[in-house]
Scaffold this active site. Structure first.
Site: not given
Ligand code: NAP
Ligand code: F7E
Length: 383
Positions: A10-11, A65, A133, A135, A157, A161, A192
């Site tokens: 939730i955070t 978790l 995801t 991913e 990761y 997943k 974000r």
């Molecule tokens: P986020 O901002 O990184 O938030 C992750 C949350 O999980 C935070 O509240 C974190 O707590 C909590 N957490 C991490 N490890 C935990 C553990 N061991 N036990 C309990 N809580 C834990 O992620 P988000 O972008 O909101 O994404 C939400 C979900 O969707 C995630 O599962 C992510 O993998 C998935 N997802 C994200 C995207 C995207 O583009 N954003 C796309 C596809 C899937 P703290 O605040 O304490 O760190």
């Molecule tokens: O990277 C490239 C990097 O870390 C996107 C998570 O929410 O979305 C997220 O995963 C792209 C990658 O997201 C930097 O190599 C270049 O190709 O923003 P990102 P991600 O890896 O796509 C998916 C759907 C999830 O599920 C995940 O939880 O950008 N990139 N330069 C970089 N990425 C980062 N972080 N930092 C750089 O400096």
């Protein structure tokens, strides 16, 4: 009677938007938060209610978790109608440094929730949303990616997943549970996490135009992502759990953009043109021109004179420290199923997303006295 939702994570970014959305819909929202030595509830502080107050609609529980007993107790206490499992170690690059923990939290953590619901005899009452995801598609086997596209995960990761995805499907089939996967493509927002690439860029661009930072270092500029707005994506999560039949859905915009183009768009948003020269690790982004009236309006006239001296200088460099051992080069989703079955439509396109993030970060950087004084938080390194 209000519906009761339990949100793990939730955070986080999505947890914050989803809890606000569900509270507005009349839900009582319970959230799992981790114990931390510092406050970690900044994203939901505006929703916080004093525990002494009666009839609260936001209630937080300490949890993790990786702790089965804790999860089981929380679910028993809360008796949720809907569980949104959003908690995860969600950073792809960091998962290469913490593969075992990532498997435990992101993979087995999902099993712990499903099994708790089964053991507590809640399989007919409690609906479960699993945060899957894009991913999972990793080394993509089909363009665009849809629900039937084979998975090929490319990071610890994504492999964790993958387990979570299939254990959700398995519990649905084995025990008739209402358990669904949302296969969400990247979604971003002003909330974000600061080390994901879009936010890293909007923060850095804001700091650069305000004269607080000279340049930013990034990794693979050619990676392409299908970026949407988190506010749109949390609506899809809720819709998935309102269906009579559980199923798995791709949530995406259907448009892909490179990291390089995202950088250009972020600068353009404040009236600055950036030109890229060179290749690979030698590629650099130079400030080439300024639309002075747009800059004045979006950043502030008082910053213009000193920023004009930046024309011709470098603003973006590549640092291979940000490369991943195995990269996901291209993601583009096909959201046909979610549009036709759920009736889901995103409200934000990429320009609207960039605008929202840039407006927020320019204001935030102006306010952050610590950063203004040259302070640099430690978070940007190697993520
Ligand atoms: P986020 O901002 O990184 O938030 C992750 C949350 O999980 C935070 O509240 C974190 O707590 C909590 N957490 C991490 N490890 C935990 C553990 N061991 N036990 C309990 N809580 C834990 O992620 P988000 O972008 O909101 O994404 C939400 C979900 O969707 C995630 O599962 C992510 O993998 C998935 N997802 C994200 C995207 C995207 O583009 N954003 C796309 C596809 C899937 P703290 O605040 O304490 O760190
Ligand atoms: O990277 C490239 C990097 O870390 C996107 C998570 O929410 O979305 C997220 O995963 C792209 C990658 O997201 C930097 O190599 C270049 O190709 O923003 P990102 P991600 O890896 O796509 C998916 C759907 C999830 O599920 C995940 O939880 O950008 N990139 N330069 C970089 N990425 C980062 N972080 N930092 C750089 O400096």
């Amino acid at each position: 009677m209000s519906k009761i939702a339990l949100i793990t994570g939730i955070t986080g970014q999505d947890g914050a938007y989803l809890s606000e959305y569900l509270i507005k819909k009349g839900y009582i929202v319970h959230g799992m938060k981790r114990r931390s030595s510092l406050f970690n509830t900044e994203r939901i502080d505006h929703l916080y209610q004093d525990p002494h107050r009666e009839n609260r609609n936001l209630i937080l529980h300490y949890g993790d978790l990786t702790d089965s007993m804790n999860i089981t107790r929380i679910i028993q206490e809360v008796q949720p109608d809907e569980i949104y499992n959003l908690a995860a170690m969600s950073h792809v690059k960091v998962s290469f440094d913490m593969p075992e923990y990532t498997a435990n939290a992101d993979g087995v953590g999902t099993l712990r929730i499903l099994e708790a619901v089964r053991l507590l005899d809640l399989t007919k009452k409690t609906r479960i949303y699993q945060a899957s995801t894009s991913e999972l598609y990793g080394l993509v086997q089909e363009i665009p990616q849809k629900e039937t596209t084979p998975f090929y995960p490319r990071s610890p990761y994504a492999v964790a997943k993958l387990y979570a995805y299939w254990i959700t499907v398995n519990y649905r089939e084995a025990y008739g549970m209402h358990a669904s996967n949302g296969i969400l493509f990247n979604h971003e927002s002003p909330l974000r996490g600061e080390t994901f690439v879009t936010r890293k860029i909007t923060r850095a661009v804001s700091r650069i135009v305000l004269g607080m930072q000279e340049k930013t270092y990034l990794g693979n500029l050619s990676a392409q992502r299908d970026w949407g707005h988190a506010k749109d994506y949390i609506r899809a999560m809720h819709l998935i759990l309102q269906q009579d039949t559980p199923s798995d859905y791709v949530i995406a915009t259907g448009i892909t953009t490179s990291v390089r183009d995202f950088i250009k768009k972020a600068f353009e948003e404040v009236g600055v043109e950036v030109e890229f020269k060179g290749e690979g690790v030698d590629e650099k982004g130079f400030i080439s021109s300024i639309d002075t009236s747009k800059f004045g309006e979006r950043v502030g006239q008082e910053y213009l004179e000193s920023f004009q001296k930046r024309i011709g200088t470098e603003a973006v460099n590549v640092d291979p420290a940000y490369f991943r051992p195995t990269e996901v080069e291209l993601l583009i989703g096909d959201p046909t199923k979610s549009k036709t079955v759920l009736g889901w439509e995103p409200k934000y396109d990429l320009p609207a997303l960039v605008k929202d993030m840039m407006q927020s970060d320019v204001e935030l950087m102006k306010k952050d006295a610590f950063l203004k004084d040259g302070g640099y938080r430690t978070m940007n390194y190697f993520e």
